[in-house]
Structure formats: C-alpha cells, structure tokens
Write an enzyme that holds these catalytic residues in place. Structure first.
Site, PDB file in Angstrom:
ATOM      1  N   CYS A 104       0.819  -1.223   0.000  1.00  0.00           N
ATOM      2  CA  CYS A 104       0.000   0.000   0.000  1.00  0.00           C
ATOM      3  C   CYS A 104       0.845   1.263   0.000  1.00  0.00           C
ATOM      4  CB  CYS A 104      -0.905   0.026   1.217  1.00  0.00           C
ATOM      5  SG  CYS A 104      -1.309  -1.572   1.875  1.00  0.00           S
ATOM      6  N   GLU A 259      10.818  -4.104   7.446  1.00  0.00           N
ATOM      7  CA  GLU A 259      11.263  -2.748   7.126  1.00  0.00           C
ATOM      8  C   GLU A 259      12.780  -2.705   6.939  1.00  0.00           C
ATOM      9  OE1 GLU A 259       8.609  -3.129   9.261  1.00  0.00           O
ATOM     10  OE2 GLU A 259       7.199  -2.035   7.989  1.00  0.00           O
ATOM     11  N   HIS A 294      -2.618   6.923   3.342  1.00  0.00           N
ATOM     12  CA  HIS A 294      -2.058   5.821   4.127  1.00  0.00           C
ATOM     13  C   HIS A 294      -2.759   5.690   5.475  1.00  0.00           C
ATOM     14  CE1 HIS A 294       0.723   2.618   4.056  1.00  0.00           C
ATOM     15  NE2 HIS A 294       1.376   2.988   5.141  1.00  0.00           N
ATOM     16  N   TYR A 298      -4.967   2.237   7.274  1.00  0.00           N
ATOM     17  CA  TYR A 298      -4.701   1.550   8.542  1.00  0.00           C
ATOM     18  C   TYR A 298      -5.971   1.050   9.226  1.00  0.00           C
ATOM     19  CZ  TYR A 298       0.303   1.685   9.245  1.00  0.00           C
ATOM     20  OH  TYR A 298       1.646   1.419   9.169  1.00  0.00           O
ATOM     21  N   CYS A 301      -6.355  -2.523   6.958  1.00  0.00           N
ATOM     22  CA  CYS A 301      -5.453  -3.662   7.172  1.00  0.00           C
ATOM     23  C   CYS A 301      -5.472  -4.076   8.643  1.00  0.00           C
ATOM     24  CB  CYS A 301      -4.040  -3.338   6.713  1.00  0.00           C
ATOM     25  SG  CYS A 301      -3.182  -2.079   7.668  1.00  0.00           S
TER      26      CYS A 301
HETATM   27 FE1  SF4 Z   1      -0.550  -1.597   3.931  1.00  0.00          FE
HETATM   28 FE2  SF4 Z   1      -1.268  -1.681   6.456  1.00  0.00          FE
HETATM   29 FE3  SF4 Z   1       1.155  -2.521   5.729  1.00  0.00          FE
HETATM   30 FE4  SF4 Z   1       0.626   0.068   5.685  1.00  0.00          FE
HETATM   31  S1  SF4 Z   1       0.653  -1.282   7.526  1.00  0.00           S
HETATM   32  S2  SF4 Z   1       1.615  -1.121   4.053  1.00  0.00           S
HETATM   33  S3  SF4 Z   1      -1.534   0.085   5.101  1.00  0.00           S
HETATM   34  S4  SF4 Z   1      -0.791  -3.441   5.161  1.00  0.00           S
HETATM   35 FE    FE Z   2       3.174   0.639   7.620  1.00  0.00          FE
END
Ligand code: SF4
Ligand code: FE
Length: 489
Positions: A104, A259, A294, A298, A301
């Site tokens: 995302c 990350e 974004h 949240y 997800c």
């Molecule tokens: Fe996608 Fe949620 Fe991951 Fe952000 S935390 S990249 S919105 S799945």
């Molecule tokens: Fe994230």
C-alpha cells in the site's frame, strides 16, 4: 499484467540483484532467506488475490491510462467506489496474512504523486505529470511492486533539511547533470523495500526555498548502483532463523511488514524518472495527500489483523474451557466493537472522498487522520483484551524443542493441555500466534506507521475548524458573532 500471480511475483524478485544486509551479512535471495521470505509471501498475496475469482473485482481495476486490467495496487483512484474497494481489499488481505502485506505504501505514493505533479505542471510549466504517467503505465503493465520511500533519518529534529550539520540526514540532490540528477542520503523504516521492484522517492516534510535540493520525487529500480538496504530486526526473529515453526507464531507471513533502511550513495536518476525537482512549495501537499491515503488504509489492514486476533483468542478460550463465561463474552464483544468502529472510519473517509484537480480521488483528510489516530488506541486495547483472555501462560510457554523432546515432551503435552479432544499443540500454536500479534514490533507499526499519533493530532486540530464551532455555540446562545472573547478566539 505481466506478473499474473504470487509465484510469478516471487520468481521476478529472483531476477533482481538488490544489495541487502541483515545481521551483518548479505542476503542473496530474499525469497528464500528465513528473515525475508515470510514478507515476500505476504506481499505475494496481493498478486494471488488478483487471479482469484472471488476477489478479482476488488484486487484489480481498469487503468484510466490504458484501459487495460491492472492490479489495484497500481491504480489511480478514479471515484469513491475505487477508494472503498481499496479498503475492502486491505481488510481481506489483513485477514489472509495476519500481517502487513506492504504494497500500500507505493500505492499511496503513486496516488499522491499523480495528483501533485499535475498541479506542479499547471503552476510551473514543467512536464512531471507526463513523465509520471509514462512510468506508471510501465508499472501497471508489468504489475510491479513499488516501495514508497518517504521518511528521512532527520538527524537533529530541531533543524530542517537545509540546517542539518550533516546534509545527508535528508535525501538530497548532490549533482544536476544534463541527463538527470545524483542523490545522496537515506530513507528509514521502508516497508516492503527488500521485496519491491522499484523505489518511489518522496520528500518527508514541508520545505522552504533553501531546501530546493531536498524537494525531490523520482523513481529508481531497487538494484540501481549506489543503493544499499539494511533489513531491520524484529522481535523474536532468531526463532525464525532456526525455523522453529510453532514458536515463530506466524511462520508463513511474518509479524510485521519487514522494514529496511535504504541508503542512497550517489545514485543517478535519469530525467524521465524525475517527477519533482526543487518545487519546494509542493512538498507539504505531497506529504499531506500521501499521509491521508495511508492513514485511511490503517483502518482496513489493521481490522483484518484484529479479526484474526479475535478469532485466535476466541478459539483459545474454547480450548481452555472459558468461552462461555460472561466476562469472556463481553471482552470478545468489545474486541469486535472496537474493530468495527475502526473500520467505520476507514470506510467513512473513503465515502467522503473528493476529486483533486487531476481527477484522482483523495480521501477525506480529517476522517483519515481520525481513522489512524483510532488505530493507535484501538489496536492496543484489542491486544490488551486478547492478552487478558489468553492468560499468562503465553509468557512462560516452553519451546517447540521441549514439546518435541523425547525426555520432556510428555510433560509439556500433559501440563499445557486444555479441554479434551483438542491437542496441546493447537493450544501452543494459537498462543504463539497471539504472542506474535500482540508483542514487540507488531504494535509499534500501529503506533508509528503512516505517522506517529501526534502527526494526526496536528492535522485534526488544524482541520477541526474551531472558529466555526465557536460560532455555532454563540449562535445557540444569541451572543453576537462580532463580539470577540477576551481570550481564545
Ligand atoms: Fe498496507 Fe497496512 Fe502494511 Fe501500511 S501497515 S503497508 S496500510 S498493510
Ligand atoms: Fe506501515
């Protein structure tokens, strides 16, 4: 779409040669390394759903640029229906992976850059919008995964980009050539970076005129010369190194997004991949729109994750024989209530979306900030309730080695059992899943991903229109609007 399913996505990553370090050593194949493979599988789910009849309508879209069928993760939202379909898709992906599926961030970066480059061109006579569209058609047709790279290291937080003792604390242009620019600096906490195909670089904050070299948006392949990534440690990742499958908690998909630090050591970017170069007054608009998209995500997800957690703890109470107790039912009810309340805000900010001048739709920014602010509370409360219901044995559970030991395995099975006919192994698996979903790195994501809570509070107050609210109160009491209060107004 060039990459048609999860398997093709995974194979495509094997053809890339990004430089990635983890615990001091190079990762040669992200699709097979135990630290990164679970994240690759989670991202692969975004590809898999697009070829699944049940989810194709949510997971694909029709490109407004080419008319071709594309992954929704490469789409520019054309209407409110697109915004809502995204939310529904993200919740399903959260349910299927129980973790962050990473794709995302680039999706939101594409949408923010699309609308902002249109407005830069209108004001400045540049041709960024056309360049971005040409790049995006390639991303859509090949169905590539893009990592949205926004967060700079920031060094001394009391100083802006141009005042840092070390100029590299914000990614910046160190050289302009006739055919492109050279970048130096870094981006931190980059979700999905090690298993993406392309990096979409964006500025991280508002900028003044002195920060022209820092106001840059561009696209770079992950294995471009000069790019080095360092993959972050996660809670209990040594369990994963040893492939202790039960103890990992979520062996297939990982605990969080995965990350990495991305270092840019004099990376050349050709002109046709540059979508902003020095237009400082548009940096904050880009950050604002990216963050809004974004933050809306949240609430989708994370509700998918909460669904899994609620299911896990409910099953555990059945295994432990406590499911029918009234306080247990009440706490499970509260978990569901918080989850659905959060989902409401995600749907609401999408339903209230509006077109930008480019035609691309943007979520309602106030409601998106409220949505993410709620994530920083509700996810923690749901996790607290899950741990309350699960019981303290999660903190003292022996390892899979003990469970399988010839010497002591029988003791673990006997004394960690629950109701008749459900194996101790099931109880341990569920406990480890709850541990993975409530501990360490997993909740940090909900606190700081898409911006820390204070970032949302700044926007909520700024967009809260206090003047109008004061007028409402005055009107009800017949206080003339022209009379100023001694303090406050
Ligand atoms: Fe996608 Fe949620 Fe991951 Fe952000 S935390 S990249 S919105 S799945
Ligand atoms: Fe994230």
């Amino acid at each position: 779409m060039n990459l048609k399913n999860g398997t093709e996505y995974i194979e495509s990553l094997r053809k890339l040669k990004p430089i990635i370090y983890y615990k001091g050593k190079k990762i040669e194949d992200v699709t097979r390394h135990p630290a990164t493979a679970p994240h690759v599988r989670a991202a692969a789910m975004t590809y898999a759903l697009a070829s699944d009849d049940e989810y194709r309508d949510l997971a694909t879209a029709t490109s407004h640029l080419t008319g071709r069928t594309i992954s929704r993760f490469t789409h520019v939202h054309q209407n409110i229906e697109d915004l809502i379909k995204k939310i529904k898709l993200l919740r399903i992906l959260g349910q299927k992976t129980g973790t962050c599926f990473q794709r995302c961030v680039g999706f939101d970066g594409i949408n923010a850059a699309y609308s902002v480059t249109y407005e830069i061109d209108k004001k400045c006579g540049t041709d960024y919008f056309e360049r971005l569209k040409q790049w995006l058609i390639g991303i859509q047709d090949k169905n590539l995964m893009v990592v949205g790279a926004m967060t700079d290291p920031k060094g001394d937080r009391s100083k802006g980009p141009a005042d840092q003792p070390d100029p590299d604390q914000y990614l910046h242009i160190v050289e302009r050539r006739p055919d492109g620019v050279v970048l130096r600096g870094a981006k931190l906490h980059m979700t999905g970076a090690v298993n993406s195909h392309e990096i979409l670089v964006m500025p991280t904050t508002a900028m003044d005129e002195r920060s022209r070299d820092y106001a840059v948006v561009c696209a770079i392949p992950v294995d471009a010369p000069g790019i080095t990534m360092i993959f972050g440690r996660q809670a209990n990742d040594d369990r994963r190194d040893k492939l202790e499958r039960i103890d990992v908690g979520k062996p297939a998909f990982g605990a969080v997004g995965g990350e990495a630090l991305i270092a840019f050591e004099d990376v050349f970017v050709p002109t046709d991949r540059i979508f902003m170069d020095g237009e400082t007054e548009f940096a904050s608009l880009l950050v604002y729109r990216f963050a809004a998209h974004h933050r809306a995500n949240y609430g989708a997800c994370t509700t998918g994750l909460m669904d899994v957690l609620t299911g896990a703890v409910s099953y555990l109470t059945q295994i432990q024989g406590t499911a029918k107790a009234s306080h247990v039912r009440d706490k499970v009810t509260e978990m569901i209530h918080l989850c659905e309340t959060l989902y409401c805000s995600s749907i609401a900010c999408s339903a209230e979306g509006q077109p930008t001048p480019s035609g691309a739709y943007l979520v309602d920014t106030m409601l998106a900030n409220v949505c993410k602010q709620n994530v920083t509370r509700f996810h923690f409360e749901v996790a607290r309730l899950a741990l309350d219901l699960a019981g303290g044995f999660i903190a003292t559970l022996p390892s899979q080695y003990d469970l399988e030991s010839e010497d002591v395995g029988h003791l673990v099975r006997k004394y960690f059992s629950g109701v008749k006919d459900i194996s101790t192994e099931d109880r341990i698996k569920i406990a480890r899943l709850i541990e993975a979903m409530t501990g360490g790195t997993a909740l940090v994501e909900s606190m700081h991903g898409a911006g820390s809570p204070q970032a949302q509070r700044v926007m909520i107050l700024r967009e809260g229109n206090l003047d109008k609210k004061i007028k409402l109160a005055k009107a009800l009491l017949g206080i003339p609007q022209r009379v100023k209060a001694k303090q406050g107004e």
